[in-house]
Structure formats: structure tokens, C-alpha cells
Design a protein around this motif. Structure first.
Motif, PDB file in Angstrom:
ATOM      1  N   UNK A  55      -2.557  10.491  -7.621  1.00  0.00           N
ATOM      2  CA  UNK A  55      -3.608   9.902  -8.442  1.00  0.00           C
ATOM      3  C   UNK A  55      -4.567   9.031  -7.623  1.00  0.00           C
ATOM      4  N   UNK A  56      -4.290   8.856  -6.329  1.00  0.00           N
ATOM      5  CA  UNK A  56      -5.169   8.041  -5.495  1.00  0.00           C
ATOM      6  C   UNK A  56      -4.923   6.559  -5.609  1.00  0.00           C
ATOM      7  N   UNK A  57      -3.785   6.163  -6.175  1.00  0.00           N
ATOM      8  CA  UNK A  57      -3.466   4.746  -6.293  1.00  0.00           C
ATOM      9  C   UNK A  57      -2.774   4.198  -5.051  1.00  0.00           C
ATOM     10  N   UNK A  58      -2.414   5.087  -4.143  1.00  0.00           N
ATOM     11  CA  UNK A  58      -1.742   4.653  -2.915  1.00  0.00           C
ATOM     12  C   UNK A  58      -2.000   5.679  -1.827  1.00  0.00           C
ATOM     13  N   UNK A  59      -2.202   5.172  -0.610  1.00  0.00           N
ATOM     14  CA  UNK A  59      -2.364   6.034   0.558  1.00  0.00           C
ATOM     15  C   UNK A  59      -1.144   5.864   1.450  1.00  0.00           C
ATOM     16  N   UNK A  60      -0.655   6.975   1.977  1.00  0.00           N
ATOM     17  CA  UNK A  60       0.568   6.929   2.787  1.00  0.00           C
ATOM     18  C   UNK A  60       0.390   6.153   4.085  1.00  0.00           C
ATOM     19  N   UNK A  61      -0.839   5.850   4.444  1.00  0.00           N
ATOM     20  CA  UNK A  61      -1.078   5.030   5.630  1.00  0.00           C
ATOM     21  C   UNK A  61      -0.944   3.542   5.324  1.00  0.00           C
ATOM     22  N   UNK A  62      -0.788   3.205   4.049  1.00  0.00           N
ATOM     23  CA  UNK A  62      -0.707   1.816   3.648  1.00  0.00           C
ATOM     24  C   UNK A  62       0.730   1.292   3.693  1.00  0.00           C
ATOM     25  N   UNK A  63       0.819  -0.024   3.736  1.00  0.00           N
ATOM     26  CA  UNK A  63       2.093  -0.721   3.522  1.00  0.00           C
ATOM     27  C   UNK A  63       1.861  -1.758   2.430  1.00  0.00           C
ATOM     28  N   UNK A  64       2.947  -2.262   1.873  1.00  0.00           N
ATOM     29  CA  UNK A  64       2.839  -3.299   0.852  1.00  0.00           C
ATOM     30  C   UNK A  64       3.792  -4.429   1.219  1.00  0.00           C
ATOM     31  N   UNK A  65       3.275  -5.618   1.250  1.00  0.00           N
ATOM     32  CA  UNK A  65       4.065  -6.790   1.636  1.00  0.00           C
ATOM     33  C   UNK A  65       5.059  -7.153   0.535  1.00  0.00           C
ATOM     34  N   UNK A  66       6.329  -7.235   0.893  1.00  0.00           N
ATOM     35  CA  UNK A  66       7.347  -7.698  -0.062  1.00  0.00           C
ATOM     36  C   UNK A  66       7.405  -9.214   0.029  1.00  0.00           C
ATOM     37  N   UNK A  67       6.904  -9.863  -1.007  1.00  0.00           N
ATOM     38  CA  UNK A  67       6.850 -11.326  -1.036  1.00  0.00           C
ATOM     39  C   UNK A  67       8.003 -11.935  -1.817  1.00  0.00           C
ATOM     40  N   UNK A  68       8.912 -11.102  -2.323  1.00  0.00           N
ATOM     41  CA  UNK A  68      10.052 -11.611  -3.079  1.00  0.00           C
ATOM     42  C   UNK A  68       9.785 -11.651  -4.563  1.00  0.00           C
ATOM     43  N   UNK A  69       8.553 -12.038  -4.938  1.00  0.00           N
ATOM     44  CA  UNK A  69       8.157 -12.000  -6.350  1.00  0.00           C
ATOM     45  C   UNK A  69       6.690 -11.575  -6.391  1.00  0.00           C
ATOM     46  N   UNK A  70       6.344 -10.798  -7.389  1.00  0.00           N
ATOM     47  CA  UNK A  70       5.027 -10.155  -7.425  1.00  0.00           C
ATOM     48  C   UNK A  70       3.896 -11.166  -7.548  1.00  0.00           C
ATOM     49  N   UNK A  71       4.061 -12.153  -8.406  1.00  0.00           N
ATOM     50  CA  UNK A  71       3.006 -13.133  -8.643  1.00  0.00           C
ATOM     51  C   UNK A  71       3.354 -14.432  -7.914  1.00  0.00           C
ATOM     52  N   UNK A  72       2.409 -14.927  -7.166  1.00  0.00           N
ATOM     53  CA  UNK A  72       2.648 -16.051  -6.269  1.00  0.00           C
ATOM     54  C   UNK A  72       3.198 -17.273  -6.993  1.00  0.00           C
TER      55      UNK A  72
END
Length: 807
Positions: free
Chosen positions: A519-536
């Protein structure tokens, strides 16, 4: 002279008149003779010939059910049913016989007695026939090997059932006729009302038929009862002393020894693999359960949820009011009629030009009630034979009975039995163990764990095994059905593999990755930071499991932001929360629906559920908000599916995104395969993540922690099977609490007893020597951690595939 001339003329004239009168009188007779011989000759000839012909339908047998290797899973075994006509059951036979004897006794004076006189004479003749009927019940009980009280209980149940149906049909007839009057805006007068009531109260067919009281008796009992059914007895009539009775045959009435007894060829349904002893190799079990000695496990009810059950009662169509609306349930006969109407070739075979359906339903017929026995009823049902005897010549014409068609399943019954044995509490893997670290008030160590498993062939979609535990044996189904129905906690009658709603948990993460890339919501070249909880600013909401347990993040654990492959391997919640957030409610709904969530597979096993999405099917995005989509990114929130959906989804990924509907019955037509359009790069990333999940030490499905005798913990790999490659994913899913004995319901102030609480345990694996060939999907109800509980079960199912020659 004149006189002599007139006499002959007068004579001839009178003779002519006489002839005319005779002719006039004979004309109607001649006309009637012509009508009978010429106009209606053929019809009357047929009627006369029909009285010289006796036709009976001869019994047939039901078709067999076979597994993928041709082993017979269900077949008919010859036996007999003992039925009694309804008038004999109710006692009306005795009154009818007494009335006939009284009528013969009165002779030509019967009509002159009047209603009251005839009734008095009938009452006088009634006692000996009642005594004979009473003795007949004793004879039948003795011959059938059933106690008289038990026979009476069955007799009374037939009366209750038939009279209830008569009442219901009468009410429906009245309602229909009065509705016609109301539609015309008229009200029937007293005379017409009586006529309507008479028509409504006309006896239903069940009041004239024979009803089975003793089913599936042995040949010996059947032959003896058939002999008794052909015997007659003499009932002494009142009004004669013994000397006259000896000399007067009319002082007796000849009647059947057991009035109304009918012995039917029925056939019992036999399930050869219902109970098996399976030997389990425990040498590769987790160390606390490991042993060099194999374990012999007796399993009962093998494939009972798939094969289903039979009933000895034919259901009619019923209309009843439910929650303010009229609901119509189609009965067996109507269902068959609709089938024959839609299948002209089968209709022609069923009728054979005889004007009668040789597969029609009769009271006491065995009918498929659940599972494959029900869904394939019209295939399995045989056609009776037709025997015509010409009474004048003794000649016979026979149309032989044709057995029902066989049904072939994709199931392997021996693999099914092995998987069931693995999931028994006796084996130990499906009971609470110390290494699970899930002991609770409702689940102490040693408590049995319910669950389900599906084994699917990736290429064909064939279901090789489908186990639901607990699996009650057929003896329990016959004797303990009421208790099984009441069991709200274990729900043994539910096929958990296809018929129970489960929150999927983290096993959906590879699916969501594929859909996000598509669907184009994510590119395989991307990473996502795991911050422990989604909202700061919300550290207690939308947390990653590693943060919740260890106050750590996957970014810190990996020393970098997780890639897609790594996010699946370590099951990072923040990564997939983010995908759910990006896709939003509409995108998440489309993603799940692409993998058939919300739809059933029409497998023919009955009781299927399609899973659920959102809150309201008639609302935009099913009534979901953004936070619901975020939760659904990790398989939580308003989404449910079944183990069959899980297996099908993983097989779809292996096929490169091509959906092939799973099948249990090989002859059933399936929709064409559907390409979901998933990019190949997304498939590769998902497969790499699934490989890492079970083969990398950092994967959530790689190992379990087990304590030795001194309490020291060590790692034990879940999958260590030489020559076999494994891909897989664990899942731990929120499960609803089960509360029983709640005195005022879930919304009342009083609290009930908590019977079950905790999380469901999931594990789905792909296995093969060189490529993924099979999917194994396992869920354990309230088991807790997917890796610790379902993992070892999955591993042993993989070994079962090896044992049965699939790997």
C-alpha cells in the motif's frame, strides 16, 4: 271382425311401448357401460391391475467417508431398528380394534345402535384388546433386551414430540387461513370457523407413521423381532362362556401378536479410527518431560469435529419467532427437494420413472447432524431399491438399491491421531508446566490446556490435520450430551480450529508488513526506532513487550533501529504499531480482509466462523478509530480469526501472495486462486524475519528457558530437527476472561467465579526440507507465552509429519 282387427294392433302398440320403456331404462346402463369400457377403460384397468401388484422399497446403505490415503473413516454396518406405529404407541390401536370387533358382533344392527350405543358396545369390547396391547409391550421389551420402564420413557417421548409438532402445525395452519381472511377484510362465520379448525387439526404424517423405539439392534434381536412381527394371536371377546368360545371361532379376534411392530433394516454408522493408541517418541521433548521410553497415548474422538455425527430423527421445516422476527429453519425433506430441483440428473436417478423419490426421508432415518456427515448428507445418502410383486402371477421385478456416494477428505487420519496425542494432557505438552511461568489460581501446574492445531499443505491448500481439544469420544456424545452442552469453559463441542474466535496477536505481523509495503505505507529501505512506547508522553500505553518486561527497547537491544526483517524476528511492537498508525483504520481493515479475515472457508465441517473486524459492520471503518488501527498492527484490538485463517495466511505468503482456499473435502469446488499483489521484496523480508524468529538466538521462537533439578535455568532450542528447515512466528494474544456462576450477569454488582483468564498462546511455523511445504498453526487457550507453550507442541507436530512420511 272389427274386434279381431283391433286386438293385434293394440298388442303391437303395447309391445312397442314396452320396448321403448325397456330401451329408455337400459340407455343409462349402456352409457355407463360405454363409459367404463371405452372412456375410462384404461384407467380402471390400471386400478384393477394395481390391486394385483404390491410394491415395497428395499433398504440402502450410506456412502463412506475416506481419508487422503483411502482409509475408511466412516461406513455403515448392517443392523436393525425396532419401530412401532403411532396408533399402537398411543393406545389408539386397542380402541380401533375394539370398535371393529363390536361392529362385527352387532352385524346389521350396528347402524341402529346410534352413537351412544356404539360407544357403549365398544367400551365393552375394549378391555381384552388393552390387555393384549399391554402384554405386547412386555414381549417387545423382552425381545429387544430393554426394560419395560425404559421402553415406556421412549414411547412417551415420541408422543410428546409428535403432539408438540401437531400443535405447532395446527397453529401455523390456523394462522395461514385466518391471514387469508384478514387480507380480504372479512371474518369467517361460525360454520366456516369450524371448517377452518377441522382443516387445521388434520393429522400430520407422524401420527400415521411408525417411530423407532429401539435402534441399532443385533442381527439376533432383529430376526427374532421380525418373527414376532409376523405372528398373530387370538383375543377372546366378551359375551361368551368357555364352552361356546371353544366351539365358536367368532368369539375370538385375530390380531398381530405385537400390534404395530415394524422391523427396519437400518445399519449403524461405524467409525473405524474413532479410538486409537498412538506411540509418542519422547526423546526430543523438553528435558523435564524427556524420556527414552515411548509413551502410549489412547486417543478417542479422532476427527470427531471434522467427520461429525448422525441423528435418528428427521427434521421438518419450522417457523418460529425469535427476537420479534419470524425465522424459518429448512427441514430435511425440503432441503432434499431443493437439491433435486437444482440437480436434474440426480433427480432423474432418484425417481427412476417411478413417480417416487427413492431417497426420500422417512421417520427413523439416520441423517447427518454435524460435520462432514451433515454437509455431504445429500451425497452420502443412498437410494432405496424398488421391489414389485405381481400377486396374480407371483412374478417379481426388482430395481436394486444404490449405495450413497463416497466422500474423500484431504485429511490424513494417522497424522490427525498423532497430533491429537501430542495435544493430550497425558503427553504433558498441553498441560501447565513450570517452564511456562504461567501458573495462576485458575491454572495451577498440571492443569490441562485446551487448544487447536491445523496442518496445511502449502501448494494445494489441503488440510492434512485439524485437531480441536478437548475431543469427546462418540460414546460420550451419546451418553453425556447434556453435560457437554453445558460446559461453558471447555466447550468440547466447538471445533476450535475453525469455530472459535481468537485474537491473533503477533503472528499477524508478517502479514501487516506485506500489506504496508503493498500500500506504500512502508519502504523496505526504512527502519523504525523502537522507543519502548509509541507516544512520547504516554509511557504506560502502546508499549513494546520488551519495554514492559525489561524496561529496554529493541533499538538498544540490536544497537540500531530495527529493519523489517528484524522487527519480525524480535516481534517489535513499536514497529508494527507504527505501521498500523500509518495505514489507519481503512488500510488495516483492507489488509486483514485480503487474508480472508471476516469470511469462512466453506470447508464442510460446520460451525465455521470468519473472524471479526471492528465493532459495527454497518458503520464506516466498522466503527474503528485510529488507536484501534494501531492496536491491530500487532494483532490486538477489535480483530479475531481462527487457526485455519492463520495457516491459510502463512501459506499465502509462501506462495508469493497467492491465496488458495484451504480444503477438507477434495470433491468440493473452490474459488480460483487470487493474487493479492504483494511485492516480492515484501515476501522475501517476511520470510527472512520468520526464519530469524526461530533460528536466530534473538528470535522469540528460538528457545525456551528450562530449570534443572537445582533450579538453574538453561536454554533449549524449540526446533532442533536435522535436515528440516523451519520458519515461524510466536504470538501472545489478549483473551477474554471467562466468568461462571455469575448470579446477576456481567453488568450486575455481584461477582461470579473466574474460570479462565490470561493470554492465548500462538505459534505458526512453515517447514520443509528445501522449501516451505507445510504450515503448522497452533493455539493454546489461556496458555500464555506462544514460544514456551505452543512452540514445543509445534515442534512435535513437525516430527509427526516426519513419522508419517511427509518430510
Amino acid at each position: 271382425m272389427l274386434v279381431k282387427t283391433l286386438i293385434p294392433k293394440m298388442f303391437h302398440r303395447r309391445l312397442l311401448v314396452l320396448l321403448l320403456l325397456v330401451s329408455a331404462g337400459a340407455a343409462p346402463l349402456a352409457a355407463q357401460l360405454a363409459n367404463l369400457s371405452i372412456v375410462r377403460g384404461d384407467e380402471l384397468r390400471r386400478q384393477a391391475e394395481s390391486r394385483l401388484v404390491r410394491s415395497v422399497q428395499t433398504p440402502t446403505v450410506r456412502g463412506r467417508v475416506l481419508d487422503r490415503k483411502g482409509r475408511v473413516l466412516a461406513q455403515d454396518r448392517p443392523s436393525y431398528d425396532l419401530a412401532v406405529t403411532y396408533p399402537a404407541i398411543t393406545g389408539d390401536w386397542a380402541r380401533a380394534a375394539a370398535r371393529e370387533a363390536a361392529r362385527r358382533s352387532a352385524g346389521s344392527g350396528w347402524a341402529g345402535l346410534g352413537p351412544e350405543g356404539r360407544a357403549r358396545l365398544t367400551e365393552r369390547f375394549l378391555p381384552p384388546f388393552q390387555a393384549h396391547a399391554d402384554q405386547a409391550w412386555n414381549r417387545l421389551a423382552e425381545a429387544a433386551g430393554v426394560s419395560r420402564p425404559e421402553l415406556e420413557v421412549r414411547r412417551d417421548e415420541v408422543i410428546r414430540r409428535v403432539e408438540a409438532r401437531q400443535k405447532h402445525i395446527t397453529e401455523q395452519r390456523l394462522k395461514a387461513e385466518l391471514a387469508v381472511w384478514a387480507e380480504r377484510g372479512e371474518t369467517p362465520d361460525a360454520r366456516e370457523s369450524r371448517a377452518i379448525q377441522r382443516r387445521a387439526e388434520e393429522p400430520i404424517a407422524e401420527r400415521t407413521q411408525a417411530h423407532v423405539l429401539v435402534s441399532r439392534v443385533t442381527d439376533q434381536v432383529g430376526f427374532e423381532c421380525r418373527r414376532l412381527a409376523e405372528e398373530t394371536s387370538s383375543v377372546p371377546l366378551p359375551g361368551e362362556d368357555d364352552r361356546l368360545r371353544q366351539a365358536n371361532a367368532e368369539a375370538f379376534a385375530d390380531v398381530d401378536l405385537i400390534p404395530g411392530l415394524v422391523v427396519r433394516d437400518s445399519g449403524d454408522r461405524e467409525y473405524p479410527f474413532e479410538s486409537l493408541v498412538v506411540s509418542l517418541d519422547r526423546s526430543q521433548f523438553p528435558s523435564p518431560l524427556r524420556s527414552d521410553e515411548p509413551l502410549a497415548v489412547e486417543v478417542e474422538g479422532v476427527a470427531v469435529h471434522v467427520l461429525g455425527t448422525m441423528r435418528d430423527r428427521v427434521y421438518g421445516s419450522v417457523e418460529e419467532e425469535r427476537e420479534g422476527r419470524l425465522v424459518r429453519t429448512v427441514g430435511d425433506a425440503e432441503r432434499r427437494d431443493a437439491y433435486l430441483l437444482a440437480n436434474p440428473a440426480d433427480r432423474q436417478r432418484a425417481y427412476e420413472g417411478l413417480g417416487v423419490d427413492l431417497g426420500s426421508y422417512r421417520d427413523g432415518d439416520r441423517v447427518g447432524a454435524t460435520g462432514v456427515e451433515r454437509s455431504e448428507e445429500l451425497t452420502l445418502r443412498g437410494l432405496r431399491g424398488y421391489l414389485t410383486t405381481h400377486l396374480d402371477t407371483g412374478a417379481r421385478e426388482a430395481l436394486p438399491a444404490r449405495p450413497g456416494g463416497d466422500v474423500h477428505l484431504a485429511l490424513d487420519i494417522m497424522l490427525q491421531a498423532r497430533v491429537q496425542a501430542i495435544m493430550t494432557p497425558q503427553a504433558g505438552l498441553a498441560s501447565v508446566q513450570p517452564w511456562h511461568k504461567q501458573e495462576s489460581a485458575t491454572k495451577p501446574v498440571g492443569s490441562p490446556l485446551n487448544g487447536a492445531a491445523v496442518v496445511l499443505d502449502v501448494e494445494t491448500g489441503d488440510v492434512l490435520a485439524m485437531v480441536s481439544m478437548p475431543s469427546p469420544g462418540r460414546s460420550r456424545l451419546r451418553t453425556e450430551m447434556a453435560d457437554l452442552l453445558k460446559d461453558e469453559v471447555n466447550t468440547p463441542l466447538v471445533n476450535r480450529a475453525t469455530g472459535k474466535y481468537y485474537t491473533p496477536g503477533s503472528i499477524v505481523k508478517p502479514l501487516l508488513l506485506c500489506e504496508a509495503v503493498k500500500r506504500g505505507n512502508f519502504s523496505l529501505s526504512q527502519t523504525i526506532d523502537c522507543t519502548g512506547h509509541l507516544f512520547e508522553n504516554r509511557p504506560t500505553q502502546f508499549r513494546c513487550w520488551i519495554y514492559k518486561r525489561f524496561q529496554q527497547t529493541h533499538t538498544a537491544f540490536l544497537n540500531h533501529e530495527p529493519t523489517a526483517e528484524e522487527a519480525i524476528m524480535v516481534s517489535c511492537n513499536i514497529f508494527f504499531f507504527t505501521l498500523g498508525q500509518r495505514m489507519g483504520p481503512g488500510g488495516v481493515i483492507d489488509s486483514y480482509e485480503a487474508f480472508h479475515v471476516g469470511k469462512t472457508f466453506d470447508l464442510g465441517v460446520g460451525g465455521e466462523v470468519g473472524g471479526r473486524l471492528g465493532f459495527r459492520s454497518d458503520a464506516q471503518d466498522y466503527g474503528m478509530q485510529l488507536w484501534d488501527a494501531i492496536q491491530m498492527g500487532i494483532g490486538q484490538g477489535p480483530v479475531t480469526w481462527t487457526p485455519m485463517h492463520a495457516a491459510s495466511a502463512y501459506a499465502t505468503i509462501v506462495r508469493g501472495g497467492v491465496y488458495v482456499p484451504p480444503r477438507v473435502i477434495t470433491s468440493r469446488r473452490r474459488p480460483e486462486p487470487e493474487d493479492l499483489g504483494i511485492p516480492s521484496g515484501a515476501i522475501d523480508a517476511a520470510m527472512a524475519g520468520l526464519s530469524g524468529s526461530v533460528n536466530d538466538r534473538s528470535g522469540t521462537g528460538h528457545h525456551i528457558m528450562v530449570a534443572d533439578a537445582q533450579g538453574n535455568e538453561h536454554q533449549e532450542p524449540v526446533f532442533e530437527i536435522p535436515g528440516v528447515r523451519v520458519w515461524g512466528k510466536t504470538g501472545t494474544a489478549t483473551a477474554p476472561r471467562i466468568v461462571i456462576n455469575d448470579p446477576d450477569g456481567p453488568n450486575g454488582p455481584l461477582k461470579g467465579q473466574i474460570a479462565e483468564e490470561g493470554d492465548h498462546s500462538w505459534f505458526v511455523v512453515l517447514v520443509g526440507r528445501d522449501r516451505p511445504r507445510f504450515v503448522v498453526s497452533v493455539v493454546v487457550d489461556y496458555g500464555g507465552s506462544g514460544g514456551k507453550v505452543s512452540g514445543p507442541i509445534c515442534a512435535q507436530i513437525v516430527r509427526a509429519l516426519i513419522e508419517e512420511g511427509y518430510l
